[in-house]
Write a protein that holds these residues in place. Structure first.
Motif, short mmCIF file in Angstrom:
data_model
loop_
_atom_site.label_atom_id
_atom_site.label_comp_id
_atom_site.label_asym_id
_atom_site.label_seq_id
_atom_site.Cartn_x
_atom_site.Cartn_y
_atom_site.Cartn_z
N GLY A 95 0.83 -1.20 0.00
CA GLY A 95 0.00 0.00 0.00
C GLY A 95 0.86 1.25 0.00
O GLY A 95 2.07 1.19 0.23
N SER A 96 0.24 2.37 -0.25
CA SER A 96 0.96 3.64 -0.26
C SER A 96 1.21 4.10 1.17
O SER A 96 0.63 3.56 2.12
N PRO A 97 2.09 5.10 1.38
CA PRO A 97 2.34 5.62 2.72
C PRO A 97 1.04 6.09 3.39
O PRO A 97 0.23 6.79 2.78
N GLY A 98 0.84 5.68 4.63
CA GLY A 98 -0.34 6.10 5.38
C GLY A 98 -1.57 5.27 5.12
O GLY A 98 -2.65 5.57 5.63
N ALA A 99 -1.44 4.20 4.33
CA ALA A 99 -2.61 3.39 3.99
C ALA A 99 -3.08 2.51 5.15
O ALA A 99 -4.22 2.06 5.17
N GLY A 100 -2.19 2.24 6.10
CA GLY A 100 -2.59 1.44 7.26
C GLY A 100 -1.87 0.11 7.38
O GLY A 100 -2.31 -0.77 8.12
N LYS A 101 -0.74 -0.04 6.70
CA LYS A 101 0.00 -1.30 6.75
C LYS A 101 0.52 -1.59 8.16
O LYS A 101 0.35 -2.69 8.69
N THR A 102 1.17 -0.59 8.75
CA THR A 102 1.70 -0.78 10.10
C THR A 102 0.58 -0.95 11.12
O THR A 102 0.72 -1.71 12.08
N ALA A 103 -0.53 -0.27 10.90
CA ALA A 103 -1.68 -0.42 11.80
C ALA A 103 -2.18 -1.86 11.78
O ALA A 103 -2.53 -2.42 12.84
N LEU A 104 -2.22 -2.48 10.61
CA LEU A 104 -2.64 -3.87 10.51
C LEU A 104 -1.65 -4.79 11.22
O LEU A 104 -2.05 -5.70 11.96
N CYS A 105 -0.36 -4.55 11.00
CA CYS A 105 0.66 -5.39 11.64
C CYS A 105 0.59 -5.25 13.16
O CYS A 105 0.71 -6.23 13.90
N THR A 106 0.40 -4.02 13.63
CA THR A 106 0.30 -3.77 15.06
C THR A 106 -0.93 -4.44 15.65
O THR A 106 -0.87 -5.05 16.73
N GLU A 107 -2.04 -4.36 14.95
CA GLU A 107 -3.27 -4.99 15.43
C GLU A 107 -3.14 -6.51 15.44
O GLU A 107 -3.74 -7.19 16.27
N THR A 108 -2.34 -7.04 14.54
CA THR A 108 -2.12 -8.48 14.50
C THR A 108 -1.37 -8.95 15.75
O THR A 108 -1.70 -10.00 16.32
N ILE A 109 -0.38 -8.17 16.17
CA ILE A 109 0.45 -8.56 17.31
C ILE A 109 -0.18 -8.17 18.65
O ILE A 109 -0.16 -8.94 19.61
N TRP A 110 -0.71 -6.94 18.71
CA TRP A 110 -1.31 -6.43 19.95
C TRP A 110 -2.75 -6.01 19.67
O TRP A 110 -3.05 -4.81 19.58
N PRO A 111 -3.67 -6.95 19.51
CA PRO A 111 -5.04 -6.61 19.11
C PRO A 111 -5.81 -5.83 20.17
O PRO A 111 -5.67 -6.08 21.37
N THR A 112 -6.59 -4.87 19.71
CA THR A 112 -7.47 -4.09 20.59
C THR A 112 -8.91 -4.13 20.10
O THR A 112 -9.83 -3.91 20.88
N SER A 113 -9.11 -4.38 18.81
CA SER A 113 -10.46 -4.43 18.25
C SER A 113 -11.08 -5.81 18.46
O SER A 113 -10.37 -6.79 18.72
#
Length: 214
Positions: free
Chosen positions: A38-56
């Motif tokens: 994805g392009s910068p700011g698309a949410g790639k790191t957010a997905l990776c972070t949610e995978t490791i430390w889920p909050t949703s």
């Protein structure tokens, strides 16, 4: 420690796709890796972070965090996080302490050939050999766990040097792309990278989760 968090929403489909790819890893012929692009700011790191430390709710329900064998986040502003030899040593340390692996992994690290290459100076000189001896070799010799596990690396586009590919891996992206086909059949490599970054070509054709900026 968890990364800086942005609210995770409207990306449940990506978690579901990751879960499906992980469950299908043991099926013969399925790709050993998945790229999150994805392009910068698309949410790639957010997905990776949610995978490791889920909050949703979706992240918690996916159960991916419990199946993560190891992870690594590359940061543009933190050069040490993009160094290949530091990545290898950090990965080995996580594997050494993981409760998801059989106890035999630690014993394999204590053999003379492996312990020698894990010396920081030796690893810095030849991180590719260290990766083979201390990660690939021992993992391939272990019995398969009850269910497939994942190895997650975020931000592969950081730390990629200019110029073409040499005889040895000069970036984490090159190291992983050169050896992903050697991973044990129970381990899925999940990496994130910016679309159209030259490091993407290291992986050739494979499964992708493509993000659009919102």
């Amino acid at each position: 420690m968890a990364q800086d968090r942005r609210r995770f929403y409207c990306r449940e489909w990506a978690l579901e796709k990751l879960q499906c790819c992980l469950d299908a890893r043991i099926i013969t012929g399925h790709s050993p890796g998945v790229l999150i692009t994805g392009s910068p700011g698309a949410g790639k790191t957010a997905l990776c972070t949610e995978t490791i430390w889920p909050t949703s709710k979706a992240g918690l329900a996916s159960g991916l965090a419990r199946r993560c064998l190891a992870y690594h986040f590359c940061h543009r502003e933190e050069q040490s996080s993009t160094m290949v030899w530091r990545f290898v040593l950090a990965l080995v340390e996580q594997l050494r302490n993981s409760e998801l692996l059989e106890t035999g992994y630690k014993e394999k690290l204590n053999t003379p050939a492996v312990s020698a290459i894990l010396d920081p100076l030796a690893c810095q000189k030849d991180p590719e050999e260290a990766f083979k001896r201390a990660v690939l070799g021992p993992l391939l010799e272990l019995p398969a766990p009850a269910q497939p596990l994942l190895l997650l690396v975020d931000g592969l586009d950081h730390g990629v040097p200019p110029g073409g590919h040499g005889a040895h891996s000069t970036s984490i992206a090159e190291l992983l792309a050169s050896h992903v086909h050697l991973l044990p059949g129970w381990l899925l490599l999940v990496c994130s990278i910016r679309r159209q970054n030259k490091a993407l070509s290291c992986f050739g054709r494979g499964r992708c989760i493509s993000y659009q900026s919102t």
